[in-house]
Design a protein around this motif. Structure first.
Motif, PDB file in Angstrom:
ATOM      1  N   SER A  10      10.106 -11.308  -3.719  1.00 45.92           N
ATOM      2  CA  SER A  10       9.706 -12.686  -4.033  1.00 45.92           C
ATOM      3  C   SER A  10       9.179 -13.390  -2.788  1.00 45.92           C
ATOM      4  N   SER A  11       9.850 -13.152  -1.630  1.00 46.14           N
ATOM      5  CA  SER A  11       9.398 -13.757  -0.378  1.00 46.14           C
ATOM      6  C   SER A  11       7.996 -13.274  -0.011  1.00 46.14           C
ATOM      7  N   ARG A  12       7.757 -11.986  -0.195  1.00 48.42           N
ATOM      8  CA  ARG A  12       6.438 -11.434   0.127  1.00 48.42           C
ATOM      9  C   ARG A  12       5.377 -11.958  -0.845  1.00 48.42           C
ATOM     10  N   MET A  13       5.759 -12.133  -2.096  1.00 41.66           N
ATOM     11  CA  MET A  13       4.820 -12.696  -3.073  1.00 41.66           C
ATOM     12  C   MET A  13       4.451 -14.133  -2.693  1.00 41.66           C
ATOM     13  N   THR A  14       5.446 -14.895  -2.198  1.00 44.94           N
ATOM     14  CA  THR A  14       5.175 -16.270  -1.776  1.00 44.94           C
ATOM     15  C   THR A  14       4.184 -16.296  -0.622  1.00 44.94           C
ATOM     16  N   LYS A  15       4.359 -15.383   0.337  1.00 44.04           N
ATOM     17  CA  LYS A  15       3.430 -15.305   1.462  1.00 44.04           C
ATOM     18  C   LYS A  15       2.032 -14.921   0.999  1.00 44.04           C
ATOM     19  N   LEU A  16       1.981 -13.974   0.064  1.00 47.15           N
ATOM     20  CA  LEU A  16       0.678 -13.576  -0.459  1.00 47.15           C
ATOM     21  C   LEU A  16       0.001 -14.738  -1.169  1.00 47.15           C
ATOM     22  N   ALA A  17       0.807 -15.486  -1.940  1.00 51.26           N
ATOM     23  CA  ALA A  17       0.248 -16.614  -2.672  1.00 51.26           C
ATOM     24  C   ALA A  17      -0.259 -17.701  -1.729  1.00 51.26           C
ATOM     25  N   SER A  18       0.367 -17.798  -0.529  1.00 49.67           N
ATOM     26  CA  SER A  18      -0.060 -18.809   0.443  1.00 49.67           C
ATOM     27  C   SER A  18      -1.251 -18.348   1.264  1.00 49.67           C
ATOM     28  N   LEU A  21      -2.422 -12.335   3.507  1.00 51.06           N
ATOM     29  CA  LEU A  21      -2.666 -11.045   2.869  1.00 51.06           C
ATOM     30  C   LEU A  21      -2.341  -9.864   3.787  1.00 51.06           C
ATOM     31  N   ASP A  22      -1.835 -10.161   4.985  1.00 53.73           N
ATOM     32  CA  ASP A  22      -1.465  -9.086   5.908  1.00 53.73           C
ATOM     33  C   ASP A  22      -0.030  -8.608   5.708  1.00 53.73           C
ATOM     34  N   VAL A  23       0.729  -9.254   4.817  1.00 53.10           N
ATOM     35  CA  VAL A  23       2.125  -8.887   4.596  1.00 53.10           C
ATOM     36  C   VAL A  23       2.201  -7.510   3.936  1.00 53.10           C
ATOM     37  N   ASP A  24       3.186  -6.732   4.346  1.00 54.50           N
ATOM     38  CA  ASP A  24       3.387  -5.401   3.752  1.00 54.50           C
ATOM     39  C   ASP A  24       4.210  -5.526   2.471  1.00 54.50           C
ATOM     40  N   VAL A  25       3.829  -4.812   1.450  1.00 53.67           N
ATOM     41  CA  VAL A  25       4.566  -4.787   0.175  1.00 53.67           C
ATOM     42  C   VAL A  25       5.385  -3.503   0.139  1.00 53.67           C
ATOM     43  N   VAL A  26       6.707  -3.633   0.312  1.00 52.84           N
ATOM     44  CA  VAL A  26       7.592  -2.464   0.357  1.00 52.84           C
ATOM     45  C   VAL A  26       8.135  -2.168  -1.041  1.00 52.84           C
ATOM     46  N   GLY A  27       8.580  -0.947  -1.232  1.00 59.93           N
ATOM     47  CA  GLY A  27       9.220  -0.561  -2.491  1.00 59.93           C
ATOM     48  C   GLY A  27       8.279  -0.024  -3.536  1.00 59.93           C
ATOM     49  N   GLN A  28       7.030   0.250  -3.149  1.00 56.81           N
ATOM     50  CA  GLN A  28       6.071   0.721  -4.148  1.00 56.81           C
ATOM     51  C   GLN A  28       6.400   2.127  -4.647  1.00 56.81           C
ATOM     52  N   ASP A  29       7.151   2.891  -3.827  1.00 57.90           N
ATOM     53  CA  ASP A  29       7.476   4.266  -4.216  1.00 57.90           C
ATOM     54  C   ASP A  29       8.710   4.346  -5.101  1.00 57.90           C
ATOM     55  N   ARG A  30       9.353   3.193  -5.322  1.00 59.38           N
ATOM     56  CA  ARG A  30      10.539   3.189  -6.193  1.00 59.38           C
ATOM     57  C   ARG A  30      10.115   3.373  -7.647  1.00 59.38           C
ATOM     58  N   LYS A  31      11.023   3.969  -8.417  1.00 67.15           N
ATOM     59  CA  LYS A  31      10.719   4.247  -9.825  1.00 67.15           C
ATOM     60  C   LYS A  31      11.367   3.243 -10.781  1.00 67.15           C
ATOM     61  N   ASP A  32      12.041   2.239 -10.214  1.00 69.91           N
ATOM     62  CA  ASP A  32      12.699   1.263 -11.074  1.00 69.91           C
ATOM     63  C   ASP A  32      11.813   0.036 -11.266  1.00 69.91           C
ATOM     64  N   GLU A  33      12.412  -1.033 -11.840  1.00 68.52           N
ATOM     65  CA  GLU A  33      11.645  -2.245 -12.095  1.00 68.52           C
ATOM     66  C   GLU A  33      11.157  -2.898 -10.809  1.00 68.52           C
ATOM     67  N   LEU A  51       8.059  -1.215  -9.936  1.00 68.04           N
ATOM     68  CA  LEU A  51       6.984  -1.663 -10.834  1.00 68.04           C
ATOM     69  C   LEU A  51       6.435  -3.012 -10.386  1.00 68.04           C
ATOM     70  N   MET A  52       7.317  -3.929 -10.027  1.00 69.16           N
ATOM     71  CA  MET A  52       6.890  -5.240  -9.556  1.00 69.16           C
ATOM     72  C   MET A  52       6.166  -5.125  -8.219  1.00 69.16           C
ATOM     73  N   ALA A  53       6.672  -4.250  -7.330  1.00 69.53           N
ATOM     74  CA  ALA A  53       6.036  -4.077  -6.025  1.00 69.53           C
ATOM     75  C   ALA A  53       4.608  -3.563  -6.179  1.00 69.53           C
ATOM     76  N   ARG A  54       4.406  -2.629  -7.091  1.00 66.84           N
ATOM     77  CA  ARG A  54       3.047  -2.120  -7.317  1.00 66.84           C
ATOM     78  C   ARG A  54       2.141  -3.200  -7.902  1.00 66.84           C
ATOM     79  N   ALA A  55       2.712  -4.064  -8.741  1.00 71.58           N
ATOM     80  CA  ALA A  55       1.919  -5.176  -9.280  1.00 71.58           C
ATOM     81  C   ALA A  55       1.538  -6.153  -8.170  1.00 71.58           C
ATOM     82  N   VAL A  56       2.493  -6.409  -7.262  1.00 74.39           N
ATOM     83  CA  VAL A  56       2.203  -7.292  -6.135  1.00 74.39           C
ATOM     84  C   VAL A  56       1.154  -6.669  -5.224  1.00 74.39           C
TER      85      VAL A  56
END
Length: 324
Positions: free
Chosen positions: A225-233, A236-248, A251-256
């Motif tokens: 959520s914190s990274r999404m807030t930074k992206l929204a502001s 766009l240089d923020v790293d989105v972690v957790g994309q390799d996870r198979k849980d929800e 899924l949200m990280a890949r959407a972000v």
């Protein structure tokens, strides 16, 4: 350990919650199983103690029956052979003998651990009963002297037997008291262990729940959520972690990440548009400057031409038009 953690991270949130529930259930099942086994054993121990005490009661009754049997035999000697009292005493001897043997059999069934002792006491009781019954028969045949002699010998056997009864009962009472104390101590220890295991299980379950909730569910979601807030502001240089996870969370990280990629593409397109606009503006400025120079040159030519024509009109035919 890292592989296990990653595998756990890949579980769906519902699976994580189910894992916690299964952990708590397993702990509770283990505690209940342990308590049930211990209580079952304690119940068997208490039942055995109760049976042994009941056997001892029957042993004491047997000793009393042996004394009553001897007393009844003496009554046959005292009363006249044909009297109702003598007949009743003889019947009492027979009954007491049968009752004593039955009591010994019951005691042996209740306390099989001391079967050998009960068999020995039963044998001695049966022998004493045989001697006393023989003395009773002599008394009923009015041979009181022989009956008395036979009873004297039987008295010694009964006395020795009763002493052994008492000795055995005293020893068993002490052993039973010690066993009862040990069983009570074990029951108290079991109770403390069950309480301790229950508390430990609750603490472990709560700790596991907090760990799963904060580190594996809430923590990643808050971070995302914190990274999404930074992206929204616009960061766009923020790293989105957790994309390799198979849980929800994955899924949200890949959407972000998709949102970030789209933002970066929008930034690139905006930069390209701005560069193109600036290039067009520069081209327009250069064109305007060229048109201005051309107009100025044309104005100078027209001015020079007008001056030459003026000279010519004045009759100055020597004026050169290219002087301008």
């Amino acid at each position: 350990t890292l592989g296990v953690t990653m595998s756990f991270d890949n579980l769906k949130i519902s699976s994580k919650v189910l894992t916690l529930i299964m952990l708590m259930g397993t702990i509770m099942l283990a505690i209940v199983t342990f308590a049930s086994l211990k209580l079952s054993r304690l119940d068997r121990d208490y039942s055995a103690l109760v049976d042994q005490k009941t056997a001892l009661v029957k042993t004491v009754r047997t000793a009393r029956v042996a004394e009553d049997m001897a007393y009844a035999a003496y009554r046959t000697v005292v009363y006249e052979p044909g009297s109702a009292e003598a007949q009743a005493a003889a019947a009492a001897v027979a009954k007491d003998g049968a009752d004593g043997v039955a009591l010994m059999d019951q005691a042996k069934a209740l306390d099989p651990a001391n079967a050998a002792t009960y068999d020995d006491l039963r044998r001695r009781l049966a022998t004493a009963h045989g001697d006393i019954d023989a003395a009773t028969t002599l008394a009923l045949h009015n041979d009181k002297a022989a009956a008395t002699d036979r009873m004297h010998a039987a008295d010694r056997d009964v006395e020795a037997m009763v002493k052994d009864f008492v000795k055995f009962v005293d020893a068993q009472v002490k052993a039973n008291d010690a066993a009862s104390d040990a069983t009570s101590a074990e029951a108290s220890l079991t109770q403390r262990l069950v309480w301790g295991a229950g508390i430990a299980g609750v603490v472990l379950s709560v700790a596991a729940g907090l760990w799963i909730g904060r580190r594996k569910i809430a923590g990643p979601l808050i971070d995302l959520s914190s990274r999404m807030t930074k992206l929204a502001s616009g960061d766009l240089d923020v790293d989105v972690v957790g994309q390799d996870r198979k849980d929800e969370v994955g899924l949200m990280a890949r959407a972000v990440q998709t949102f970030k990629v789209n933002g970066l593409e929008m930034r690139r397109l905006t930069a390209e548009a701005e560069a193109q606009r600036q290039a067009q503006e520069e081209e327009r400025r250069r064109n305007e400057e060229a048109r201005a120079r051309t107009a100025q040159e044309q104005a100078q030519v027209v001015q020079a031409l007008a001056a030459g024509l003026g000279k010519l009109s004045e009759g100055d035919l020597t004026y050169a038009l290219n002087k301008a």
